[in-house]
Design a protein around this motif. Structure first.
Motif, PDB file in Angstrom:
ATOM      1  N   ALA A   1     -81.457  50.060  26.642  1.00 47.62           N
ATOM      2  CA  ALA A   1     -81.466  51.525  26.631  1.00 47.62           C
ATOM      3  C   ALA A   1     -82.591  52.087  27.501  1.00 47.62           C
ATOM      4  O   ALA A   1     -82.403  53.067  28.226  1.00 47.62           O
ATOM      5  CB  ALA A   1     -81.601  52.035  25.200  1.00 47.62           C
ATOM      6  N   ARG A   2     -83.749  51.468  27.450  1.00 45.07           N
ATOM      7  CA  ARG A   2     -84.866  51.925  28.283  1.00 45.07           C
ATOM      8  C   ARG A   2     -84.564  51.716  29.761  1.00 45.07           C
ATOM      9  O   ARG A   2     -84.828  52.594  30.594  1.00 45.07           O
ATOM     10  CB  ARG A   2     -86.152  51.178  27.888  1.00 45.07           C
ATOM     11  N   GLN A   3     -84.019  50.568  30.127  1.00 41.70           N
ATOM     12  CA  GLN A   3     -83.678  50.334  31.531  1.00 41.70           C
ATOM     13  C   GLN A   3     -82.634  51.333  32.021  1.00 41.70           C
ATOM     14  O   GLN A   3     -82.731  51.841  33.143  1.00 41.70           O
ATOM     15  CB  GLN A   3     -83.170  48.905  31.703  1.00 41.70           C
ATOM     16  N   ARG A   4     -81.651  51.605  31.199  1.00 42.27           N
ATOM     17  CA  ARG A   4     -80.611  52.565  31.588  1.00 42.27           C
ATOM     18  C   ARG A   4     -81.171  53.974  31.777  1.00 42.27           C
ATOM     19  O   ARG A   4     -80.837  54.665  32.746  1.00 42.27           O
ATOM     20  CB  ARG A   4     -79.510  52.556  30.543  1.00 42.27           C
ATOM     21  N   GLU A   5     -82.041  54.398  30.885  1.00 44.58           N
ATOM     22  CA  GLU A   5     -82.584  55.749  30.969  1.00 44.58           C
ATOM     23  C   GLU A   5     -83.568  55.877  32.130  1.00 44.58           C
ATOM     24  O   GLU A   5     -83.536  56.880  32.868  1.00 44.58           O
ATOM     25  CB  GLU A   5     -83.283  56.102  29.653  1.00 44.58           C
ATOM     26  N   PHE A   6     -84.423  54.885  32.339  1.00 45.19           N
ATOM     27  CA  PHE A   6     -85.367  54.952  33.455  1.00 45.19           C
ATOM     28  C   PHE A   6     -84.649  54.851  34.798  1.00 45.19           C
ATOM     29  O   PHE A   6     -85.075  55.457  35.785  1.00 45.19           O
ATOM     30  CB  PHE A   6     -86.419  53.848  33.323  1.00 45.19           C
TER      31      PHE A   6
END
Length: 341
Positions: free
Chosen positions: A177-182
């Motif tokens: 989720a963090r990789q997708r949002e960043f």
């Protein structure tokens, strides 16, 4: 002496204007009127004009006339076509996923299984508490007691194991989720997978850092999403405190303390199940789904440009309606007087 002989005159015709000129002496070349060329003497013909025209070398070649296409029938299908103009994406080889990413995709099922197991553990503890109450006046069948003990021990072991597996899966989901949002905001995640795992799995430390990790990439989320994360954070800390208290309660050596620990264990299991369900809600909300996993449709609000009008008119008395009609008559009279002026 004889007089000198005069030269005979000749008649020449202009090739441009057609005028005839009597030219004494020798033939002339140019017409005195239009400055056109004079024909030879004795040549009397129709009026002629000369025009130079430039043509292509193949101008005299006769080209075949284009064939006229005959009208044909309009093409049509004798059946409903099964094809359509759909732009399919190019086939790309799937990128290899790590074990943590594969486990992160199973975070919601593991959390659901954890919640179910903690509910079963709470029911097992409630059953044991009922046996303790009955044992005050009557003897308990050894078989029933053995079944109760086995149920309590099985659920007491399986529930924490599933909780640990769900925690590891949540780390994988958090990483994805963090990789997708960043990547959406064209940034790079500064937290490594090791830092995320240590912050979420190490006791005491995992009371603070999971909420921090969630807050870092949901700063631009909806207010209700951020509020839900804070509520989950408080529930997570409260659940951890209740779990520690239930473990410490077992060290009470009195019979009443053991009976109280059974009821407190049931309460701790219910709290753990609620935390697991709330974690599922947080994951679904951040991923843009509802509780059941369906894609949440965005709401589109339209700004009202006109005045608000009630659908149902309020009830007015006859006197108010008469006063309104009188005001309308006065307005019409005033407008007519203005028009007359």
């Amino acid at each position: 002496m004889n007089a000198p002989r005069q030269r005979a005159s000749v008649v020449q015709v202009c090739s441009r204007c057609g005028a005839k000129w009597r030219v004494p002496g020798g033939p002339a070349q140019w017409c005195p009127r239009c400055n056109g060329a004079l024909l030879a003497p004795g040549a009397e013909g129709p009026r002629r004009t000369v025009r130079w025209v430039a043509r292509r070398p193949d101008a005299n070649v006769v080209k075949p006339a284009p064939a006229v296409a005959r009208p044909a029938a309009t093409p049509r299908y004798s059946y409903i076509p099964r094809w359509g103009f759909v732009d399919l994406p190019a086939d790309s080889e799937p990128e290899p996923q790590s074990r943590l990413a594969v486990l992160g995709a199973k975070a919601v099922p593991l959390l659901a299984a954890t919640a179910v197991m903690f509910i079963l553990a709470a029911l097992a503890e409630a059953g044991r508490y009922g046996i303790l109450l009955r044992n005050r006046t009557r003897l308990i069948d050894p078989t029933l007691l053995a079944v109760s003990d086995a149920t309590v021990w099985a659920t007491g072991i399986l529930a924490p194991v599933l909780a640990v597996a769900a925690a590891v899966a949540c780390v994988g989901w958090l990483r994805a989720a963090r990789q997708r949002e960043f990547a959406r905001v064209d940034r790079t995640d500064t937290r490594s997978t090791r830092i995320l795992a240590l912050g979420c799995l190490v006791p005491v430390v995992n009371l603070v850092f999971p909420g921090v990790f969630l807050e870092e990439f949901t700063r631009t989320a909806l207010p209700r999403t951020r509020k839900l994360i804070r509520v989950w954070w408080c529930a997570w800390v409260f659940g951890a405190a209740v779990s520690v208290a239930s473990v410490l309660w077992h060290f009470n050596g009195s019979y009443q303390g053991e009976a109280d620990s059974v009821s407190f264990n049931a309460f701790a299991d219910i709290v753990a199940a609620c935390v697991a369900l709330l974690t599922i809600l947080v994951i679904r909300t951040i991923d843009g789904h509802d509780v059941l996993g369906r894609r949440r449709a965005p709401k589109r609000w339209t700004v009202a440009t006109g005045p608000a009008r009630p659908v149902i008119e309020p009830v007015r008395s006859a006197a108010e309606r008469e006063d309104e009609r009188e005001d309308e008559r006065k307005d019409e009279t005033a407008q007519q007087e203005v028009m007359a002026k």
